[in-house]
Scaffold this motif. Structure first.
Motif, PDB file in Angstrom:
ATOM      1  N   UNK A 174      -1.173 -43.832  57.913  1.00 22.28           N
ATOM      2  CA  UNK A 174      -0.211 -43.272  58.853  1.00 22.28           C
ATOM      3  C   UNK A 174      -0.432 -41.766  58.943  1.00 22.28           C
ATOM      4  N   UNK A 175       0.114 -41.175  59.955  1.00 22.59           N
ATOM      5  CA  UNK A 175       0.006 -39.717  60.123  1.00 22.59           C
ATOM      6  C   UNK A 175       0.630 -39.022  58.905  1.00 22.59           C
ATOM      7  N   UNK A 176       1.817 -39.449  58.508  1.00 17.91           N
ATOM      8  CA  UNK A 176       2.492 -38.814  57.361  1.00 17.91           C
ATOM      9  C   UNK A 176       1.720 -39.048  56.072  1.00 17.91           C
ATOM     10  N   UNK A 177       1.183 -40.254  55.892  1.00 19.71           N
ATOM     11  CA  UNK A 177       0.412 -40.559  54.689  1.00 19.71           C
ATOM     12  C   UNK A 177      -0.851 -39.725  54.587  1.00 19.71           C
ATOM     13  N   UNK A 178      -1.528 -39.553  55.715  1.00 20.80           N
ATOM     14  CA  UNK A 178      -2.764 -38.755  55.724  1.00 20.80           C
ATOM     15  C   UNK A 178      -2.447 -37.285  55.453  1.00 20.80           C
ATOM     16  N   UNK A 179      -1.367 -36.791  56.058  1.00 20.68           N
ATOM     17  CA  UNK A 179      -0.988 -35.387  55.825  1.00 20.68           C
ATOM     18  C   UNK A 179      -0.642 -35.162  54.359  1.00 20.68           C
ATOM     19  N   UNK A 180       0.072 -36.114  53.762  1.00 17.84           N
ATOM     20  CA  UNK A 180       0.414 -35.987  52.336  1.00 17.84           C
ATOM     21  C   UNK A 180      -0.846 -36.042  51.486  1.00 17.84           C
ATOM     22  N   UNK A 181      -1.779 -36.928  51.817  1.00 20.91           N
ATOM     23  CA  UNK A 181      -3.019 -37.046  51.052  1.00 20.91           C
ATOM     24  C   UNK A 181      -3.871 -35.789  51.160  1.00 20.91           C
TER      25      UNK A 181
END
Length: 119
Positions: free
Chosen positions: A109-116
């Motif tokens: 997800x966009x949020x998951x990628x940003x967090x990663x």
């Protein structure tokens, strides 16, 4: 100018038509589309006169406020750009590209990628 003069006339007509589809920026002030040619020395006086008439109609306080708003928007954009550069400065470009690909394909997800990105 020259061989593109007819293109300019057609483009001006397109703009005139398109302006009917959007809300005017200045209430009670229709937007005028003009063409000018510095090479042929045509339309420049009309363009300048129209600009001066518009500025007189909206008043100097509106122009000053708009210029101030534009300056603040430019400042905000510059701050965001510098913050982004500072935040991404230590990030591996390949990792960023890989995460972007995962977002594109739905793996992350966009949020998951940003967090990663910042883990």
């Amino acid at each position: 100018d020259g061989p593109t003069a007819q293109l300019a006339v057609g483009t001006a007509a397109d703009y005139r038509g398109a302006l009917h589809l959007v809300r005017p920026k200045w209430t009670g002030r229709p937007t005028t589309v003009l063409t000018a040619s510095a090479l042929e020395r045509s339309g420049v006086t009309e363009l300048w006169d129209g600009l001066l008439e518009h500025l007189a109609a909206i008043g100097p306080e509106v122009v000053t406020r708009q210029r101030g708003d534009q300056a603040v928007a430019a400042f905000d954009a510059e701050v965001r750009e510098r913050l982004l550069e500072a935040a991404l400065g230590g990030i591996d470009g390949e990792h960023l590209t890989r995460l972007g690909g995962e977002v594109r394909t739905g793996v992350r997800s966009v949020l998951g990628a940003a967090a990663a990105l910042f883990d």
